[in-house]
Design a protein around this motif. Structure first.
Motif, short mmCIF file in Angstrom:
data_model
loop_
_atom_site.label_atom_id
_atom_site.label_comp_id
_atom_site.label_asym_id
_atom_site.label_seq_id
_atom_site.Cartn_x
_atom_site.Cartn_y
_atom_site.Cartn_z
N LEU A 32 0.83 -1.22 0.00
CA LEU A 32 0.00 0.00 0.00
C LEU A 32 0.86 1.26 0.00
CD1 LEU A 32 -2.70 -1.31 2.52
CD2 LEU A 32 -3.05 -0.88 0.08
N GLY A 33 2.19 1.09 0.09
CA GLY A 33 3.12 2.23 0.01
C GLY A 33 3.01 3.17 1.20
N ALA A 34 2.69 2.64 2.38
CA ALA A 34 2.50 3.51 3.54
C ALA A 34 3.82 3.86 4.20
CB ALA A 34 1.59 2.80 4.55
N ASP A 35 3.95 5.12 4.63
CA ASP A 35 5.16 5.57 5.34
C ASP A 35 4.89 5.83 6.81
OD1 ASP A 35 6.90 5.68 3.15
OD2 ASP A 35 5.96 7.55 2.48
N ARG A 36 3.66 6.29 7.12
CA ARG A 36 3.36 6.72 8.50
C ARG A 36 2.14 5.94 9.01
NH1 ARG A 36 6.44 9.97 10.99
NH2 ARG A 36 4.72 10.76 12.23
N VAL A 37 2.43 4.87 9.73
CA VAL A 37 1.38 3.95 10.16
C VAL A 37 0.94 4.24 11.59
CG1 VAL A 37 0.82 1.51 10.61
CG2 VAL A 37 2.25 2.13 8.65
N MET A 38 -0.37 4.29 11.79
CA MET A 38 -0.92 4.41 13.14
C MET A 38 -1.50 3.04 13.50
SD MET A 38 -3.83 7.11 14.31
CE MET A 38 -4.86 6.99 15.75
N VAL A 39 -0.99 2.45 14.59
CA VAL A 39 -1.50 1.16 15.05
C VAL A 39 -2.51 1.42 16.16
CG1 VAL A 39 -0.96 -1.00 16.24
CG2 VAL A 39 0.52 -0.19 14.39
N ILE A 40 -3.74 0.92 15.96
CA ILE A 40 -4.80 1.08 16.96
C ILE A 40 -5.02 -0.27 17.63
CG2 ILE A 40 -7.24 1.70 17.29
CD1 ILE A 40 -7.03 3.41 14.74
N ALA A 41 -4.84 -0.31 18.94
CA ALA A 41 -5.06 -1.55 19.71
C ALA A 41 -5.31 -1.13 21.15
CB ALA A 41 -3.85 -2.47 19.64
N SER A 42 -6.25 -1.79 21.82
CA SER A 42 -6.55 -1.42 23.21
C SER A 42 -5.45 -1.94 24.13
CB SER A 42 -7.90 -1.98 23.64
OG SER A 42 -7.78 -3.36 23.81
N ARG A 43 -5.46 -1.47 25.37
CA ARG A 43 -4.41 -1.92 26.30
C ARG A 43 -4.49 -3.43 26.50
NH1 ARG A 43 -5.97 3.19 29.18
NH2 ARG A 43 -4.78 4.61 27.90
N SER A 44 -5.72 -3.98 26.56
CA SER A 44 -5.82 -5.44 26.78
C SER A 44 -5.37 -6.21 25.54
CB SER A 44 -7.22 -5.84 27.21
OG SER A 44 -8.15 -5.48 26.24
N GLU A 45 -5.30 -5.54 24.38
CA GLU A 45 -4.85 -6.23 23.17
C GLU A 45 -3.33 -6.07 22.99
OE1 GLU A 45 -9.25 -5.52 21.33
OE2 GLU A 45 -7.65 -4.11 20.91
N HIS A 46 -2.68 -5.40 23.95
CA HIS A 46 -1.23 -5.21 23.85
C HIS A 46 -0.46 -6.51 23.98
CE1 HIS A 46 -0.16 -0.71 24.11
NE2 HIS A 46 -1.12 -0.95 23.26
N SER A 47 -1.15 -7.57 24.44
CA SER A 47 -0.47 -8.86 24.51
C SER A 47 -0.12 -9.35 23.11
CB SER A 47 -1.34 -9.89 25.23
OG SER A 47 -2.58 -9.98 24.59
#
Ligand code: NAD
Length: 355
Positions: A32-47
């Protein structure tokens, strides 16, 4: 009998491979040619999230999330995406996390790569939802459909068995409601039938051995198909009921779907011979209700709305909220007395359909 339909297929890449989420995500970020990625995940999904994102450069991790995507939190995430010049959203988590990515995409137009960790199926639909002061608004917009879904059944191994079963039955609800939803057609009914078969195989395997990835794969595959069917067919009676219950009384999403479904099936199936035939065939049982009730017994599924915080005194109000939104496509006319009886039975948990 002639066959006539008008079906829209949504365009999306689906990568399905257990243990390969990190590699497949990196492939898609490159493609997709992305340079600036924002990762969305809740604290409980940090595992799971940092591990899945280990092969990509992450400009921003965003974890300020809450169930049902509150408008204020969506605004905060949108601002963060713009301020950080984000060009791709990656969401790693359940339906609430994917819902947040959709909310950001809705106003920014940013593409999404979704890595689901439950069986809710939001990743495969163009439906968004936001809540404000206990009112849930939903809409349909192709901008929010993830460009790519990266499925990895190993990511669902940490989902507790009870939540796995509720979430898998939420997927089952997508299948069954797709049989009589407003845009039900032979294609989404066929997808829903295959999804019922797959969920009916996968969910008991999870119950027997939650660490066995095979049952998780069957359930995830079924969840995807169910969501494609639902996204195409639209919301039927079951989803309208659950939308009111979830929105007005703040009840847990997956558990409410799991509880209400057999009552809607028992109500509608006798008046919808094709749905009855297809669902029974997918379960391999004599009747559709026997198939669903049998699976629910094996799974020890959520049984009564009273167990999830729904007060009996709210039934008349809930009936008055549901009645105006009953789809015209429903195979059986629905009266307020019908809805009242259905909700009373679901509240107490009496066996639906008498099986
Ligand atoms: P959820 O996303 O709220 O997740 C439930 C809980 O499970 C959370 O605490 C989450 O952190 C945790 N969790 C998620 N994955 C996990 C994992 N692998 N291991 C351990 N814990 C994990 O619940 P849900 O049922 O996935 O999604 C419900 C939401 O999705 C609702 O807001 C619903 O409206 C929305 N939804 C939208 C669509 C759509 O088409 N737009 C379809 C289905 C559901």
């Amino acid at each position: 009998m002639s066959l006539v339909f008008d079906h829209v297929t949504l365009g999306q890449r689906v990568m399905f491979s257990s243990g390969h989420a990190a590699e497949n995500l990196a492939t898609e970020v490159d493609r997709l040619g992305a340079d600036r990625v924002m990762v969305i995940a809740s604290r409980s999904e940090h595992s799971v999230a940092p591990d899945v994102a280990r092969n990509i450069d992450v400009a921003l991790f965003h974890d300020d999330l809450a169930p049902h995507v509150p408008v204020a939190k969506a605004e905060k995430a949108r601002t963060a995406a713009v301020q950080n010049a984000i060009d791709l959203l990656v969401c790693i988590g359940g339906g609430s996390t994917i819902g947040m990515a959709k909310a950001v995409a809705l106003t920014t137009g940013l593409p999404i790569v979704a890595v689901p960790t439950t069986y809710a199926g939001s990743e495969a639909t163009n439906v968004w939802g936001l809540t404000e002061t206990a009112r849930k608004t939903t809409g349909v917009d192709d901008t929010v459909l993830p460009a790519t879904v990266v499925y990895d059944a190993q990511l669902t191994l940490s989902l507790p068995v009870e939540l796995s079963i509720a979430s898998g039955l939420n997927a089952m609800a997508h299948c069954i409601d797709s049989m009589w939803a407003p845009r039900a057609d032979p294609i989404n009914r066929a997808l829903a039938s295959e999804a019922i078969r797959s969920l009916a195989e996968g969910l008991p395997a999870i119950k027997t051995d939650p660490h066995d990835v095979t049952g998780r794969e069957q359930t995830l595959y079924g969840a995807y198909l169910s969501a494609v069917a639902f996204g195409s067919a639209g919301s039927g009676l079951h989803h309208k009921i659950c939308h009111v219950l979830g929105g007005a009384y703040d009840l847990p999403h997956a558990q409410i779907h799991a509880t209400v479904l057999p009552y809607v099936l028992a109500f509608n199936a006798p008046m919808s011979p094709e749905a009855e035939r297809r669902i029974a065939a997918a379960f391999g049982t004599g009747t559709a209700s026997a198939g669903l009730n049998g699976l629910r017994n094996v799974l020890d599924a959520p049984r009564a709305l009273k167990d999830y915080g729904f007060d009996e005194s709210a039934i008349p109000e809930a009936v008055s909220l549901i009645l105006p939104v009953v789809p015209a496509s429903n195979p059986r006319p629905v009266t307020s007395a019908d809805l009242e009886a259905l909700l009373r039975a679901a509240h107490s948990g009496e066996t639906p359909g008498g099986n």
